[in-house]
Design an enzyme around this catalytic site. Sequence first.
Site, PDB file in Angstrom:
ATOM      1  N   GLU A   4      -1.510 -12.591  -6.058  1.00 60.66           N
ATOM      2  CA  GLU A   4      -2.940 -12.561  -6.388  1.00 60.66           C
ATOM      3  C   GLU A   4      -3.411 -11.126  -6.235  1.00 60.66           C
ATOM      4  O   GLU A   4      -3.002 -10.448  -5.302  1.00 60.66           O
ATOM      5  CB  GLU A   4      -3.733 -13.431  -5.404  1.00 60.66           C
ATOM      6  CG  GLU A   4      -3.566 -14.903  -5.608  1.00 60.66           C
ATOM      7  CD  GLU A   4      -3.733 -15.671  -4.307  1.00 60.66           C
ATOM      8  OE1 GLU A   4      -4.111 -15.077  -3.278  1.00 60.66           O
ATOM      9  OE2 GLU A   4      -3.456 -16.876  -4.324  1.00 60.66           O
ATOM     10  N   ALA A  64       0.849  -1.189   0.000  1.00 65.89           N
ATOM     11  CA  ALA A  64       0.000   0.000   0.000  1.00 65.89           C
ATOM     12  C   ALA A  64       0.885   1.239   0.000  1.00 65.89           C
ATOM     13  O   ALA A  64       1.973   1.242   0.572  1.00 65.89           O
ATOM     14  CB  ALA A  64      -0.907   0.019   1.228  1.00 65.89           C
ATOM     15  N   TYR A 107       2.013  -3.951 -11.664  1.00 66.95           N
ATOM     16  CA  TYR A 107       2.628  -5.279 -11.750  1.00 66.95           C
ATOM     17  C   TYR A 107       3.026  -5.606 -13.192  1.00 66.95           C
ATOM     18  O   TYR A 107       4.107  -6.127 -13.449  1.00 66.95           O
ATOM     19  CB  TYR A 107       1.678  -6.354 -11.213  1.00 66.95           C
ATOM     20  CG  TYR A 107       1.278  -6.182  -9.750  1.00 66.95           C
ATOM     21  CD1 TYR A 107       2.189  -5.727  -8.801  1.00 66.95           C
ATOM     22  CD2 TYR A 107      -0.014  -6.480  -9.322  1.00 66.95           C
ATOM     23  CE1 TYR A 107       1.826  -5.570  -7.472  1.00 66.95           C
ATOM     24  CE2 TYR A 107      -0.392  -6.321  -7.992  1.00 66.95           C
ATOM     25  CZ  TYR A 107       0.533  -5.861  -7.070  1.00 66.95           C
ATOM     26  OH  TYR A 107       0.169  -5.706  -5.763  1.00 66.95           O
TER      27      TYR A 107
END
Length: 153
Positions: A107, A74, A119
């Site tokens: 995930e 985060a 990502y």
Amino acid sequence: MSAAVSIRPAVARDLPALADLERDGFACPWSTAALEPCLRGDDHLMLVAETAGELGGFVLFLRLPEEAELLRMAVASPLRGRGLGAELVRAGLDRLAGEGRPVCHLEVRASNRAAIHLYERLGFRLAGARPGYYADGEEARLYRREGAGPPPG
Ligand SMILES: CC(C)(COP(=O)(O)OP(=O)(O)OC[C@H]1O[C@@H](n2cnc3c(N)ncnc32)[C@H](O)[C@@H]1OP(=O)(O)O)[C@@H](O)C(=O)NCCC(=O)NCCS
């Protein structure tokens, strides 16, 4: 990313700020009690980004034999979109590769466009999906990254 940002391993005194980042970033945040074991032993790698004495973000990996899993990350809402998240993940991947863990998987919620964009930009590739994986019924996307990935930038 600003030159004033430093990335370092998380330590116990970071726990209150980590819990603040959790509450800012997630509908179901981890508490300090849930985060604290991740700072002990060698099973996890948690890195934080510090700027002007404040924690701006973190990333948490689980160490597995010859690979790693990105469990959680985060960045504080006001600091998002400035490359801090990418810098944290890159730093973690570099360390893990140096330890002999060149493979990383994760995930992510199918709706999390910002995380998926980050990502993919760092070389993770879609490796599968788990429909209904999350408690609210949302699908999980599985991503995997092998080797050095794309050059920094
Ligand atoms: C995911 C998260 C950590 C990214 O942190 P960040 O510091 O903003 O990441 P970066 O700035 O390095 O990269 C974000 C990228 O997503 C892009 N982006 C942001 N919102 C987007 C959206 N809605 N759709 C597509 N791309 C988006 C940004 O433009 C940036 O891409 P760029 O570098 O090519 O311009 C941050 O959004 C966050 O804390 N979210 C809440 C917690 C979370 O979802 N964690 C991930 C799951 S564990």
